[in-house]
Design an enzyme around this catalytic site. Sequence first.
Site, short mmCIF file in Angstrom:
data_model
loop_
_atom_site.label_atom_id
_atom_site.label_comp_id
_atom_site.label_asym_id
_atom_site.label_seq_id
_atom_site.Cartn_x
_atom_site.Cartn_y
_atom_site.Cartn_z
N GLY A 200 -5.23 39.10 44.99
CA GLY A 200 -5.31 39.81 46.43
C GLY A 200 -5.71 41.33 46.48
N PHE A 201 -5.61 41.91 47.45
CA PHE A 201 -6.09 43.14 47.60
C PHE A 201 -5.25 44.09 46.72
CE2 PHE A 201 -4.73 46.90 50.67
CZ PHE A 201 -5.82 47.89 49.85
N TYR B 96 6.79 36.48 58.86
CA TYR B 96 6.37 37.41 57.60
C TYR B 96 7.67 38.32 57.69
CZ TYR B 96 4.06 40.96 55.01
OH TYR B 96 3.51 41.73 53.75
N SER C 67 1.34 36.85 48.87
CA SER C 67 1.76 36.47 50.26
C SER C 67 0.49 36.99 51.21
CB SER C 67 2.93 37.34 50.88
OG SER C 67 3.07 36.71 52.18
N ASN D 154 -2.97 31.50 44.12
CA ASN D 154 -3.58 30.33 44.87
C ASN D 154 -4.97 30.40 45.43
OD1 ASN D 154 -2.72 31.13 47.13
ND2 ASN D 154 -1.58 29.39 47.64
N GLY E 48 13.24 33.26 39.34
CA GLY E 48 13.84 32.26 38.09
C GLY E 48 13.17 32.56 36.93
N LYS F 183 10.19 38.16 54.31
CA LYS F 183 10.42 39.41 53.40
C LYS F 183 11.75 39.87 53.23
CE LYS F 183 6.06 40.13 51.55
NZ LYS F 183 5.90 40.06 50.28
N ASP G 86 0.14 27.99 42.90
CA ASP G 86 0.80 28.16 43.99
C ASP G 86 2.22 28.47 43.55
OD1 ASP G 86 2.25 28.18 46.27
OD2 ASP G 86 1.21 26.56 47.25
#
Length: 316
Positions: free
Chosen positions: A11-12, A146, A76, A33, A103, A150, A57
């Site tokens: 991601g970014f 969202y 996310s 993913n 975990g 979070k 994922d």
Amino acid sequence: MHRVLITGGAGFIGSHLCRRFLDEGSEVICMDNLLTGRLQNIEDLVGHERFVFIKHDVTNYIHVPGPVDAVLHFASPASPADFERLPIQILKVGALGTHKALGLAKDKRARFLLASTSECYGDPEINPQPESYWGNVNPIGIRGVYDEAKRFAEAMTMAYQRYHGIETRIVRIFNTYGPGMRIDDGRVIPNFFRQALKGEDLSVFGDGSQTRSINFVTDLVEGIYRLLNSDYALPVNIGNPIEMTVMEIAERILRITGSQSKIAYHGLPPDDPKVRRPDITIAREKLAWQPAVSPDEGLERTLPYFQAEVQRTRVD
Ligand code: UDP
């Protein structure tokens, strides 16, 4: 940190973190993913001897062979445009994905860092927002998927810290921008750059008087790096406290691009926060961190990236 797992690594923000940890000499496992992450963000890293990409994922069980020293959970979708498009995936990655990543951290005795958000404060009743503010969130609104994911992720992280004794860190990220953003991700800065560079009207939502505080991605990465290596185990805001209206952001981008585009007004999305500005007292005191890049400098450093993206997406 010898071996680091970064979820959402394509991601970014995740891809900038991958680069930073490689620069620091770490081995980086990048997991994504590719729902909103893109291989394009990490194409310069593929083939690096200390970099590995795993397409996975993280709402499903995470299996990583060998030792892991730190887990940075950045997976996310994060653009408000995704909140309507991907609501279940957002809730799942914030809840189930955070549980799986915690975990793994517990199993490996790794330090865990959660990418949280200024969205935990919702539409805030106080400005600026200190970490001690509990927020004003609509749990059943479109943005709630969202915000609540979070907030759950923070609660889960604190539970693992308290119950399992794992080392955890929580960064509350305020609006961040820079190279690597999807040009069509729907957020204000990619939208305004794309529109300005194509000579289209800039889409201002509402009357443009709502405020945001925009932080350049290298400053965010520095803050995250310091937080991970600190001994501070409660949430920390990382953002640039320079607050401006959306209209001011539009004006800056018009000036920096030299565009003749006009402003077009659109409806304000539901629950759009009216103000947002980080109180960064804790980051200053505990991490000796503050932003180094001014909004104008950051936007100028971002311009060539969006120019290239406009060209690239034309060719595609
Ligand atoms: N916004 C806008 N035009 C756009 C996209 C966003 O005026 O094309 C506004 C949006 O309503 C919000 C602010 O810009 O007030 C920042 O929106 P963004 O989607 O970047 O993220 P947010 O801070 O709301 O999470």
